[in-house]
Design a protein around this motif. Structure first.
Motif, mmCIF file in Angstrom:
data_model
loop_
_atom_site.group_PDB
_atom_site.id
_atom_site.type_symbol
_atom_site.label_atom_id
_atom_site.label_comp_id
_atom_site.label_asym_id
_atom_site.label_seq_id
_atom_site.Cartn_x
_atom_site.Cartn_y
_atom_site.Cartn_z
ATOM 1 N N ALA D 99 0.845 -1.197 0.000
ATOM 2 C CA ALA D 99 0.000 0.000 0.000
ATOM 3 C C ALA D 99 0.879 1.245 0.000
ATOM 4 N N GLN D 100 1.999 1.126 0.705
ATOM 5 C CA GLN D 100 2.917 2.258 0.778
ATOM 6 C C GLN D 100 3.404 2.667 -0.615
ATOM 7 N N SER D 101 3.552 1.689 -1.493
ATOM 8 C CA SER D 101 3.994 2.008 -2.852
ATOM 9 C C SER D 101 3.058 3.027 -3.491
ATOM 10 N N VAL D 131 -2.365 5.302 3.919
ATOM 11 C CA VAL D 131 -2.071 3.874 3.998
ATOM 12 C C VAL D 131 -2.765 3.327 5.240
ATOM 13 N N LEU D 132 -3.564 2.290 5.050
ATOM 14 C CA LEU D 132 -4.267 1.715 6.189
ATOM 15 C C LEU D 132 -3.429 0.607 6.806
ATOM 16 N N ASP D 134 -0.383 -2.687 5.364
ATOM 17 C CA ASP D 134 0.491 -3.114 4.286
ATOM 18 C C ASP D 134 -0.264 -3.344 2.974
ATOM 19 N N ARG D 135 -1.485 -3.836 3.112
ATOM 20 C CA ARG D 135 -2.197 -4.286 1.922
ATOM 21 C C ARG D 135 -3.427 -3.459 1.606
ATOM 22 N N SER D 136 -3.684 -2.417 2.364
ATOM 23 C CA SER D 136 -4.858 -1.615 2.008
ATOM 24 C C SER D 136 -4.562 -0.136 2.201
ATOM 25 N N PHE D 137 -5.221 0.656 1.351
ATOM 26 C CA PHE D 137 -5.068 2.108 1.476
ATOM 27 C C PHE D 137 -6.363 2.782 1.067
#
Ligand code: ATP
Ligand code: ATP
Ligand code: MG
Ligand code: MG
Lengths: 285, 319, 329, 515, 312
Positions: D99-101, D131-132, D134-137
């Motif tokens: 998500a950070q990407s 960013v929520l 690692d895998r969601s934003f």
């Protein structure tokens, strides 16, 4: 000594052109084309701007002798009308080159020194500038139209013309009769007008013909950036450009204007050659 | 002595040879300190080898090119100080006849126009022009019918007559003739020389007659200046010079003229080498490397133009 | 004495387009071994054209008729290839304009050696050695350096020396010099004439010297031909010609040189001017300018006939005297 | 040709797919940079294959399917979108996609130093990204914008490897690192870009059959700006696939078994005649209607496209959401007689010179156009000329044309607008866009509200309906004269199989090279 | 000589400064806003203004120029608005293919020009001459794209000899080089013929003949170099314009050269790129003309740049 028979210089030139086979042929063809340019509108079978909806891009036929273009206009009529436009553009463009180029070239040669230096540096700058940038700029300032295309072509050939004229004028400048003229006290402008210009007329005529040829070619190239005649005015270069994408589908679109351009440029060049030959007997015949 | 018509004092003309933008230019000493006087009605011959500065001298004398230094005193006034206007007026009195009759007539103009050019330049009213033109053309042995023709329709001799007419039409006092006959055939040359002499009598003209042909100068001149590398090395009355040249160069020059009698043998002085470059002349007397009578002093000291037996010569032999 | 060169009935025509004109008409001459023949005449009378015709170097628009026998063979009949072996080898030429007659982009050495390499089969080194020798022979100091130099660095006199060196390189039997000194100063002219005389006697060459200066002729030649308007009008040995000229033109020419009218205020002068090839008059070509003109002169053209042992002349004045003998032959 | 409203069927896959080989594609557009943040366009033929998007739009149904995202949610106020990423996705350089990407990418675009000008404009609806885990934003929008989903389904917001960006700096544009099926190999400027298969690719685009790495080893994307050269290259076999082949050249490939022609309608606004509504002439609906009736659209298609186009009676092309066949009846038929009556009624009478005149003023109009539309312009000129309307064509080079257009220096112009999303109508016709792309100065309250509705409606059918209504309004008021819709053509050498359209252009995930 | 070259370089720099000022003025007059072009159609007014400010396009022209010029002096031609890479890098990348094409065309042009020109001169006024010269004039009268398209039609499409693939390999090079070469050769043929005829009428040719040299030696040793002296200037100019990019032929053959680059720059209003290409082309022009002068000196020993006469 008895006075010799003399022909008037003007007729003599004509006479000399007529003596040469290629020159004569070129002259006649060119004359014919000029006449077509004058009477074209009266002999054209169709209205050059009229669209025949049922006849888009048709090959040569009885009705349309040279076919129709992609929006159904008669190519023959467009070419006939276009003759005048095309020739006018070329001639006017060259007229601009001619006047400015001669003035700059002669002034530069005659006065020499600083004047020459400055003028020639400016010519250098213009020469080093890609023609298309110059053309775009001119159109940008003046807006796109046929007249401005003319101006653009005219201006972009000034440096080359001026440099040629300069070197011709330089050799005249160092001739004995210019020195003689100075020695009797004639003024600079008098000398330029009466001694130098009359003696570069040969060169002027030859270069001018050669430039007419390239002006026509450049008009067709300027169509690339939409700088040619404004539609629906028919003009050969624009027609050629329109047709070049359809070479394999509709050869007649580009072929006829292409051939017409080539013929005119060819004859003009041939004539230029002949003139060069006539004026410079040592180099040629 | 009467006041001279023209007096040239210390005239110099240097032509720069450009090297680089940031370098000192060097110079061709085309005319290097010439003093000459010319009296009314006389003919001064100027002889010398090609490149010795004869033409440059002639051009400088009428300010066709601007001299580097020196004085040109015409009728008592230094024309180098003249304004453009004054100079223009003076031009009426000094005219030039050029060497090459083929090059000095504009091929695009009729003779009429060529001859009217000086009249227009000097604002002669138009009603007088035609009269002057017709008069002058006949004086030089052509006629009115020729006026409407172009230069290429004339022979060399006729063209030179037109050139003379152009110089004459303003009725100048001084005519500088720069090799006026050297481009002409022998049989025509004599016609032109005769014409020049006739005109001199008729109009009381003064000539500066530049030539490399010694026999022509011998015929026409009263006094002769011999030039070498931009300098006058001998200036003498014609008779004296041709009978008894003083300067070794003048001696060599005279002896070099081929004689038209195969049996008439004379002592010929064959010079060594060529004229040195005027931009890099030898030190001392400029003639010393080719001189047959060269002394040590010649290599170091420049001889001055000094009077010897009533004539002028610049040579150490006579000091 | 044998004739090195014998020219018979040489006629040269030029054509440009439809128009053609004769510039040299029925010219005959001969040069004996070791002899120097001078040709004088005014500009345009056909001197250069004649010499070029002898070398067969006229441009393609020139047409030559007659015979040119060099050492007994008619070279007009030869192939161009054979001519190339004759030019430079058996006969050589020096031209009027030393300034333009040398190729500006080739060194003196190159221009000298190419002839030697071709005609004498020399190697480069040999040609160089010979070239330097020749340059020294014509009086060029520093021949070593000059050999590698370009023509523009030489003065007119030097160039003319180089031309002479090139011409005599292969020891030709005949040397033609077309106004070799007209473009030069008097002092240089004296040097060059001196040189020509010297090499001619040293090498025993025959010489044709073309000039318009009688002084040059007097100094260098044994016999003279005077040309006027494309014709030979007088031919005799130098002394006779200068002391006792026959043809009115020759007389006028000699009289009108300033040198010969010393003391006179006015020069003698021949009226009128030299006609050009397209306006040659019918009859005697000199008639319009001649002060001894007779009616017959304007009508019929005179023949070149012997006047006495030494001289021939083309003039009606002499025609009458010899007419009877001419008819009886 | 088929006149279907849907993209023409993709290549029929009959043989068994093979692996290996190279496909060479040619596109007429010069690639400027492969950094999608900085590009000004022309590079999609490469970057589309290098990268992948959050969503993937079905080219036929216009449905958004999850691609890099496994799913997404839209908040109640429609101002927040939450995305959940698939697992196991890595960039070509091996760094994992998190998500950070997306956040980092967003920040990079927003940073003025990046000069990510075009991308910045694309992301203008976005207020922030959070960013929520690692895998969601979460993407926060300034205001509801359904069209933004489309941005997320294009290559414009594809994730780029921040590691590579740091590594290459200014030169990243020459060394792109994405998450797509193809990896960058080399670039020869002006010639083309070579891509190789990404062996790690396991997150297949839902629109493709093959969910793993591509079958072909290499994909070469060449730039051939000139069509003559392009067709010549195609015929000589030095390229396999030609993009954007001009309509006029299509006929010869149509019935040639050596080639297959893939075609698709150009999405967005069809080529239309735009009347400057600020000019008094066009404030009269009768005049506008008359203009609509004066054009012979079929003739234009014939002239400009050699018949390879479709008459447009609506303002969205059949390839765009919002097109509906039923709208066609609101369009105007070519009827010169009726048009003349309308013009007469509007007071524009034919004068003695044959021109229309009202209150002493002749109906003379300047038509701004560019070389591309030259033929249509001239035909329009001829068609209007027949009833006495004088048109002066002013042909400008495209940059100058656009500038004049935006300044409003024209009476009429020709323009088409390519856009995937119907929101394009908002930009063109919403009164808030006067001074920007509402060049004709249209102010219509009813229309404005319909367009706003379309913008904030996420549900597909409702959204479509809003645009149908908007078009009805535009057509009834005759604000504009739609002319025709063009098609995109891609010609494929038959040795290459399984080439499929995506919403943007053909892609090669399923493709293989036959014999 | 060194001094001379320095002088020429110095005046070359002046020309380039003039050129850059001139172009700078020009491009700012051309309608078309680079900011708009970069941002595309979705941009808002604020975005446009911000970018304009960022790019310094709202500053006075003089200031913009000074900034630009100082950059150039430091060897920085700026950053392309379109690709975001240094202009110099972009140009450097295109240059090899431009050089390749220029060199190939020049080889074609010069060999055709020399061979046909000399043949025409040698057989002057025969049918061979008339034929060659008419063809050359015909070549001059053809629009360049016309010939290019013709070559594509014949050699690429119909005969399949030189398939054009949009690359820059040898096969791709043949047709464009041929097109340009043929077009350029027309001028050369005419010049070389005229030069040869002129040189052959010189006195020194007669001298060589009088030494018995054969025609081949006369043509190639004595005439050729002298004939080339005036021709070199034209070849130089042609070379300069080729190195600056042959716009139309490059476009016809999709050749990625400097010409195409400059045209793209203009149409996308990539100001730094326009400026950069113009300067680059100008610099080439200046350098080539210096090179031509050096060639002159090499060909013609009379030319000596250490001393130059004033006037005359
Ligand atoms: N305009 C000029 N620029 C530079 N040098 C010049 C110029 N005019 C003449 N010279 C040089 O000045 C010197 C004298 O030249 P000038 O023409 O006066 O000689 P001249 O005696 O008339 O020679 P000739 O007999 O050949 O006519 C020569 O070395 C010449 O090269
Ligand atoms: N190539 C040619 N074509 C046509 N006419 C020529 C040609 N060469 C010479 N002539 C003419 O032939 C005539 C004789 O010329 P030639 O050169 O032999 O004269 P010349 O006696 O050498 O004169 P000069 O003393 O001036 O050298 C001249 O009228 C000349 O115009
Ligand atoms: Mg002189
Ligand atoms: Mg002669």
């Amino acid at each position: 000594m008895q006075p010799k028979e003399r022909t008037e210089p003007r007729f003599e030139l004509m006479h000399k052109i007529m003596q040469r086979k290629m020159a004569r042929l070129s002259f006649i063809v060119l004359l014919f084309i000029i006449i077509l340019g004058i009477i074209g509108p009266w002999i054209a079978p169709h209205d050059p701007t009229k669209t025949y909806y049922e006849a888009f891009m048709q090959g040569p036929s009885k009705e349309f002798l040279l076919g129709t273009d992609s929006i159904g206009r008669d190519i023959l009529s467009r070419m006939l009308y276009g003759t005048r436009v095309t020739l006018t553009v070329a001639v006017m463009a060259v007229a601009i080159t001619f006047v400015a180029g001669t003035l700059l070239g002669v002034t530069s040669a005659y006065f020499g020194g600083m004047v020459d230096n400055i003028l020639m540096r400016i010519m250098d700058i213009l020469l080093a500038l890609p023609g298309i940038v110059l053309a775009l700029a001119i159109v940008a300032v003046l807006g796109p139209s046929q007249e401005n295309a003319m101006i653009a072509i005219g201006i972009s050939s000034i440096p080359a013309f001026a440099i040629l004229i300069r070197s011709a004028a330089l050799s005249i400048k160092s001739s004995g009769y210019v020195e003689a003229s100075r020695s009797i006290g004639s003024s600079n402008w008098w000398i330029i007008l009466n001694q130098i210009i009359p003696n570069i007329t040969n060169v002027l005529i030859v270069y001018t013909t050669l430039f007419v040829g390239s002006a026509i070619l450049e008009t067709s190239a300027l169509g690339f950036i939409g700088l040619g005649a404004q539609p629906p005015t028919p003009e050969w270069g624009t027609m050629l450009n329109e047709g070049k994408d359809y070479l394999s589908e509709a050869w007649w679109l580009a072929t006829f204007p292409g051939v017409a351009i080539t013929i005119v440029v060819f004859t003009v060049n041939m004539l230029g050659d002949a003139l060069q030959d006539i004026f410079n007997p040592r180099g040629g015949r | 002595m009467t006041t001279p018509l023209l007096e040239v004092k210390g005239l110099k003309k240097l032509f720069p040879i450009k090297k680089g933008m940031f370098q000192q230019p060097s110079f061709v000493h085309a005319v290097n300190g010439v003093d000459i006087t010319i009296h009314k009605g006389e003919t001064l011959g100027v002889v010398g080898e090609s490149g010795c500065g004869k033409s440059t001298l002639g051009r400088c004398m009428m300010r066709l090119i601007e001299p580097t230094s020196g004085e040109i005193i015409f009728e008592g006034q230094d024309i180098r100080t003249f304004s453009k206007r004054d100079m223009h007026r003076t031009r009426r009195n000094i005219q030039m006849v050029f060497q090459n009759p083929f090059d000095t007539l504009n091929p695009k103009l009729t003779i009429q126009r060529i001859l009217s050019e000086p009249l227009i330049a000097h604002q002669i009213p138009s009603w007088e022009r035609q009269k002057l033109i017709e008069e002058t053309i006949e004086i030089v042995g052509l006629n009115k019918r020729h006026l409407s023709r172009y230069a290429h329709e004339f022979s060399g001799g006729q063209r030179q007559r037109i050139g003379i007419a152009r110089a004459l039409i303003l009725r100048p006092k001084l005519i500088i003739a720069d090799e006026p006959v050297s481009a002409l055939d022998v049989s025509i040359q004599s016609q032109i020389l005769n014409l020049l002499q006739d005109l001199q009598e008729q109009f009381a003209l003064t000539y500066i007659f530049i030539s490399h042909d010694l026999s022509v100068v011998e015929h026409i001149a009263d006094r002769v200046a011999v030039m070498y590398l931009g300098e006058v090395i001998e200036l003498a009355k014609k008779e004296d010079l041709f009978r008894n040249p003083m300067h070794p160069y003048a001696q060599a020059l005279l002896s070099a003229v081929p004689l038209s009698d195969p049996d008439e043998k004379k002592e010929r002085i064959i010079l060594k080498g060529d004229l040195p470059s005027p931009s890099n002349p030898p030190a001392g007397c400029k003639f010393n490397p080719r001189c047959h009578a060269c002394m040590d002093i010649c290599k170091t000291t420049v001889p001055e133009l000094k009077e010897v037996d009533g004539n002028l010569v610049a040579c150490h032999l006579y000091s | 004495m044998t004739d090195v060169l014998e020219v018979k009935g040489l006629t040269i025509k030029f054509s440009n387009g439809a128009h053609s004109f004769t510039v040299v008409e029925d010219l005959s001459l001969y040069v004996k071994k070791g002899e120097a023949l001078g040709i004088v005449g005014e500009s345009g009378c056909g001197k250069s054209v004649t010499s070029l015709a002898i070398m067969r170097l006229l441009g393609s628009n020139g047409k030559i008729n007659g015979e040119v026998n060099l050492n007994g063979t008619n070279i007009l009949k030869k192939e161009e290839k054979e001519m190339q072996n004759i030019r430079g080898k058996e006969m050589a030429m020096i031209f009027q304009e030393p300034m333009t007659s040398l190729n500006p982009v080739l060194t003196i050495g190159k221009q000298m050696s190419e002839g030697l390499e071709k005609h004498e089969g020399m190697s480069k080194a040999q040609a160089k050695q010979k070239g330097i020798e020749l340059l020294t022979q014509v009086g060029i100091s520093r021949a070593n350096e000059i050999f590698h130099d370009y023509p523009h660095r030489l003065s007119g006199g030097m160039r003319q020396r180089v031309m002479i060196a090139m011409a005599i390189a292969c020891n030709p039997t005949l040397l033609i010099a077309d106004e070799p000194t007209t473009a030069l100063d008097v002092t240089i002219q004296a040097q060059i004439l001196d040189l020509i005389k010297k090499v001619r006697t040293e090498m025993g060459m025959s010489l044709i010297m073309i000039t318009h200066d009688l002084g040059v002729i007097a100094e260098t030649c044994d016999r003279v031909i005077v040309m006027y308007a494309g014709q030979v009008i007088e031919s005799s040995d130098v002394r006779t010609l200068l002391r006792n000229p026959k043809h009115p033109y020759t007389i006028g020419l000699i009289k009108s040189t300033p040198h010969n009218s010393k003391g006179q205020k006015r020069l003698y002068s021949i009226a009128g001017s030299v006609p050009t090839p397209d306006e040659y008059p019918k009859g005697c070509r000199f008639a319009p300018r001649c002060d001894k003109v007779m009616p017959v002169c304007l009508e019929r053209s005179p023949q070149l006939l012997d006047v006495d042992q030494q001289s021939q002349c083309r003039c009606w004045l002499f025609q009458e005297k010899t007419e009877r003998s001419a008819v009886s032959v | 040709g088929t006149q279907s409203a849907t993209p023409s069927p993709n290549q029929q896959v009959t043989d068994k797919p093979k692996t290996g080989g190279t496909i060479t594609v040619a596109s007429p557009y010069e690639v400027d940079t492969l950094d999608v943040h900085k590009t000004t366009g022309g590079n999609e033929s490469v970057t589309w294959n290098l990268g992948a998007s959050l969503l993937s739009k079905d080219p036929v149904t216009k449905e958004y399917k999850p691609y890099l995202a496994s799913s997404y949610k839209i908040s109640e106020d429609k101002k927040t979108l939450i995305f959940f990423l698939r697992s196991g996705i890595t960039f070509h350089d091996g760094t994992p996609l998190t998500a950070q990407s997306f956040k980092d990418n967003f920040d990079r675009i927003m940073d003025p130093k990046t000069k990510a000008t075009a991308a910045l404009a694309n992301l203008s609806p976005v207020k922030n990204i959070k960013v929520l885990n690692d895998r969601s934003f979460m993407i926060e929008l300034h205001e509801p914008n359904a069209a933004f989903l489309d941005t997320l389904s294009t290559g414009d917001f594809q994730p780029l490897s921040m590691k590579a960006i740091e590594k290459y700096g200014e030169d990243y544009g020459r060394n792109p690192v994405g998450v797509g099926p193809w990896k960058f190999e080399s670039w020869k400027p002006g010639e083309g870009v070579t891509l190789v298969r990404n062996e790690d690719y396991q997150w297949g685009d839902p629109n493709f059959e093959n969910q793993g790495p591509p079958r072909v080893d290499k994909l070469v994307v060449k730039t051939i700006p000139d069509f003559q050269v392009m067709t010549s290259a195609l015929e000589s076999g030095s390229i396999d696939i030609a993009f954007d082949v001009p309509a006029k050249d299509i006929k010869k490939y149509r019935n040639n078994p050596k080639y297959q022609v893939l075609e698709r309608m150009r999405p967005g606004v069809p080529l239309s005649l735009w009347m400057n509504l600020t000019k008094p002439e066009f404030q009269d609906i009768q005049v506008r209607k008359a203009f609509n009736m004066l054009v012979n659209k079929q003739a234009m298609i014939q002239a400009a496209l050699m018949g390879e186009g479709e008459v447009a009676q609506t303002l969205l092309s059949p390839a765009t959401l919002g097109y509906d066949k039923s709208l066609e009846k609101y369009g105007y038929e070519n009827n010169a007689d009726e048009a003349k009556k309308l013009l007469d009624a509007a007071g524009w009478k034919v004068n003695s010179n044959g021109f229309r005149e009202k209150n002493g003023k002749t109906l003379t109009l300047t038509m701004l156009t560019m070389p591309k539309y030259e033929k249509t312009a001239q035909l329009t000129q001829a068609m209007l000329g027949e009833v006495g309307i004088k048109i002066n064509i002013q042909n400008l080079e495209s940059a100058a044309w656009e500038e004049e257009l935006l300044k409003g220096n024209f009476d009429v112009t020709l323009m088409a607008y390519t856009a995937e999303d119907p929101d394009v109508l908002y930009q063109m016709f919403h009164s808030s866009q006067i001074g920007a792309f509402n060049i004709i100065g249209l102010k219509d309250g009813i229309l404005d509200s319909l367009l706003t509705k379309g913008r904030i409606t996420f549900e597909l059918n409702a959204r479509k309906q809003a645009y149908v209504e908007a078009q009805k309004r535009l057509l009834k008021q005759a604000y504009i004269v739609p002319l025709y819709a063009e098609r995109y053509f891609t010609v494929v050498n038959s040795r290459v199989k399984g080439v499929k359209w995506t919403s943007l252009m053909p892609a090669f995930n399923d493709s293989w090279v036959g014999n | 000589m060194k001094q001379y070259i320095l002088n020429r370089l110095f005046s070359g720099v002046i020309v380039l400064i003039g050129l850059s000022i001139f172009t700078f003025m020009l491009i700012h007059f051309i309608p078309g806003d680079p900011v708009r072009i970069i941002l595309g159609q979705r941009a808002t007014v604020e975005q446009i203004e911000t970018l304009r400010e960022q790019m310094g396009l709202n500053k006075p022209l003089v200031e913009q120029y000074v900034t630009y010029a100082t950059g150039v002096l430091k060897g920085d031609l700026g950053i392309s608005l379109k690709t975001g890479r240094p202009v110099s890098a972009e140009i450097a990348e295109r240059f090899p293919s431009t050089v390749k094409m220029a060199a190939a065309s020049l080889v074609v042009a010069v060999s055709l020009g020399v061979i046909l020109g000399i043949i025409a001169a040698k057989y002057k006024h025969t049918w061979v001459d008339i034929g060659i010269m008419s063809l050359a004039t015909l070549g001059m009268s053809l629009p360049s794209f016309w010939l290019g398209l013709l070559f594509i039609m014949v050699f690429s499409v119909t005969l399949g000899w030189f398939p054009i693939a949009g690359g820059t390999g040898f096969v791709d090079l043949v047709l464009p080089a041929l097109t340009l070469g043929v077009l350029m050769s027309t001028t050369l043929i005419r010049l070389i013929r005229a030069g040869m005829v002129d040189v052959l009428s010189n006195d020194y040719i007669r001298t060589a003949r009088s030494k018995g040299m054969n025609e081949r030696i006369i043509l190639f040793r004595h005439a050729f170099r002298n004939m080339m002296i005036p021709v070199v200037a034209v070849i130089g100019l042609q070379m300069a314009s080729l190195l600056g990019g042959a716009v139309i032929v490059e476009q016809v053959f999709s050749w990625p050269g400097i010409g195409t680059l400059s045209i793209q720059a203009i149409s996308s209003r990539d100001f730094p790129m326009i400026q950069g290409t113009v300067l680059f082309i100008g610099a080439i022009y200046v350098l080539v003309s210096i090179l031509v002068d050096i060639m002159y000196a090499a060909l013609d020993p009379r030319i000596d740049y250490t001393t130059k006469r004033e006037g005359a």
